[in-house]
Design an enzyme around this catalytic site. Sequence first.
Site, PDB file in Angstrom:
ATOM      1  N   CYS A 190      24.059  81.953  32.050  1.00 15.13           N
ATOM      2  CA  CYS A 190      24.921  80.859  32.508  1.00 15.13           C
ATOM      3  C   CYS A 190      25.455  81.121  33.915  1.00 15.13           C
ATOM      4  O   CYS A 190      25.555  80.199  34.740  1.00 15.13           O
ATOM      5  CB  CYS A 190      26.069  80.626  31.538  1.00 15.13           C
ATOM      6  SG  CYS A 190      27.086  82.081  31.200  1.00 15.13           S
ATOM      7  N   HIS A 244      31.833  82.088  29.475  1.00 13.80           N
ATOM      8  CA  HIS A 244      30.842  81.122  29.960  1.00 13.80           C
ATOM      9  C   HIS A 244      31.142  80.758  31.408  1.00 13.80           C
ATOM     10  O   HIS A 244      32.296  80.739  31.834  1.00 13.80           O
ATOM     11  CB  HIS A 244      30.872  79.858  29.094  1.00 13.80           C
ATOM     12  CG  HIS A 244      29.763  78.900  29.393  1.00 13.80           C
ATOM     13  ND1 HIS A 244      28.438  79.247  29.314  1.00 13.80           N
ATOM     14  CD2 HIS A 244      29.788  77.592  29.769  1.00 13.80           C
ATOM     15  CE1 HIS A 244      27.684  78.197  29.618  1.00 13.80           C
ATOM     16  NE2 HIS A 244      28.480  77.191  29.914  1.00 13.80           N
ATOM     17  N   ASP A 298      27.571  71.758  31.864  1.00 14.69           N
ATOM     18  CA  ASP A 298      27.200  72.931  31.078  1.00 14.69           C
ATOM     19  C   ASP A 298      25.712  73.240  31.252  1.00 14.69           C
ATOM     20  O   ASP A 298      24.852  72.430  30.891  1.00 14.69           O
ATOM     21  CB  ASP A 298      27.522  72.686  29.604  1.00 14.69           C
ATOM     22  CG  ASP A 298      27.666  73.974  28.813  1.00 14.69           C
ATOM     23  OD1 ASP A 298      26.922  74.929  29.100  1.00 14.69           O
ATOM     24  OD2 ASP A 298      28.533  74.019  27.929  1.00 14.69           O
TER      25      ASP A 298
END
Length: 581
Positions: free
Chosen positions: A138, A244, A262
Amino acid sequence: MHKTASLLKRLPQPTFTSSIRKALELTLPTSNHTQCCPGGQCPSSDHSHPDTHLHPHQFLDNIANLPSQHNDAMSPPKALAPPGLSRTFYKRELSPPAVAFSSEEGQLIFRDALAAGTMQGFFRLIEQFRTQDEPAYCGLASVAMVLNSLAIDPRRAWKGPWRYFHEEMLDCCLPLEKVRQEGITLEQAACLARCNGAAVEVFPYGAVSIDVFREMVRSAAANPETHLVVSYTRKAFNQTGDGHFSPIGGYSPEKDMVLILDTARFKYPPHWLKLEDVYHAMAACDSVTGLPRGFMRLGLPVVLDSVLFTLDVRDTHWVKAFTYAENAIAAKAAGVAAEVEGADVERVIAAAVHAAPFEAVKKFVAVRMAGNSCNGGVCTQTAAIETFLNELRLLPLYSVISKVLAESTMATSPNGQKEEGQDQDGQKEDNTITNQNREHHPSDDLDGDDLNGVFSKNASKISSAKPAVPGALLAERLTMLLLLAPPLSWEKSISSESLRTEVQSLLDVSSHKVVDCELQYLKEQYNELPAVRRIMACASVDCSEQGHQPCLTSEPYIMQQQHEEEEEGGGVHQKKSHAAM
């Protein structure tokens, strides 16, 4: 699986339906999945979440252990639970407080934010929106996405001839295998962004208040050339997982919500979250650093850092090389154009090359030191160096210069053959960089010290003492120096319009973007050299008595600079130039 099919065929149809139902309801005290999952715990079964059901090993074991009149003909139960079988998932359900971007409410929030002018950065980001290639990528995906949104040239190929940022290219600060296993921290993500050309500011949780954070989000959302990437815990939003990274794609002033783009799109879609909740979600500590998370602001640098060359003024030879570039090149070109009837462009360039002070040029146009450690700065990008050198050597100007050098008797050995690493007098080149006149060094990457603001410099501190590329690179250095020479001097020195046009065409590198990028960095340094000469000229004079501004190397100026830096709360080594923020 063929044994499972055989088993199901042997069960009578009425018994099959009831048996499957019974299998789903059974909870056996022991099962054969203990043979393939150490300790009987299957890591993929994720029992802590409500969307997790019976493990497939248990399901197959339950079927195998059902009482049946055909029991004695069944295969052994262990064959129904092959080693390596694991649970898979198709996305996760996005639950409150998140609002899905594609939902009716999400679209209304988007419409209001668009009308408020706080979705300007969204369109650049959405053009480059990507799904991370690995579950722990991520951070890499967010950095690559923003670098591409800022249209920063990687100066190295991704696939084929195409230069484009991809997660697998962001490997200069940390081995990719380590990232696959552990992910990256906020500081490591910032280091990667800096190494690859972005201007980066890091804000750990608590560095700014929520009101300041809100204003920074609003400003970035309204500016397509600035983006924020937040590092937070998913647990604050009833989402599976923990730490994240995600770019902020927009802001709704009316709802006080931010759009989370995202990169784990296999798990959650883009969604809106309350700004206050995101701010406090950054307070969660990173298990690796033991420190709170935070966010970073990424933007465009004034000029990209060079990949190979930098101007070195620690040795007094630089004055000779600078004078050559400012005056001698044009003078030699003018002399040939005037004296030789029908002189062509190659003859003009040859005259300029023969007049070059080779030793001074090699010390002036210096090669960066090799390194692969950030230390708060820029790593050596080997692939980018290769791309630059390949592109430089494709230039017609380089071809002419290398041909002249190969034919020149000044750059040959006694037996008439040119030897690698020789200067114009046939002497072996010395790539060693001394520490003479350290205060005049144009960049910080050669040995990590500071210049007290004299030059736009790189903040990196390279650990290795070896040049990034071995060898003399004389033709490459001369090519860059001729490109640095003031274009106006060429125009004034050559009276023939056709010859002048040929020379200008030879000096045009606008279609060679990687070379042009290197050239722009060197020009930033080159344009400051006249000021450095003035400093050297009056180094022993009290400038204030002459009615001049204090010299950059004078004691009063240095003391003033140090005082200002102390007031800002940072030492001189923490200051970064506009060339490499």
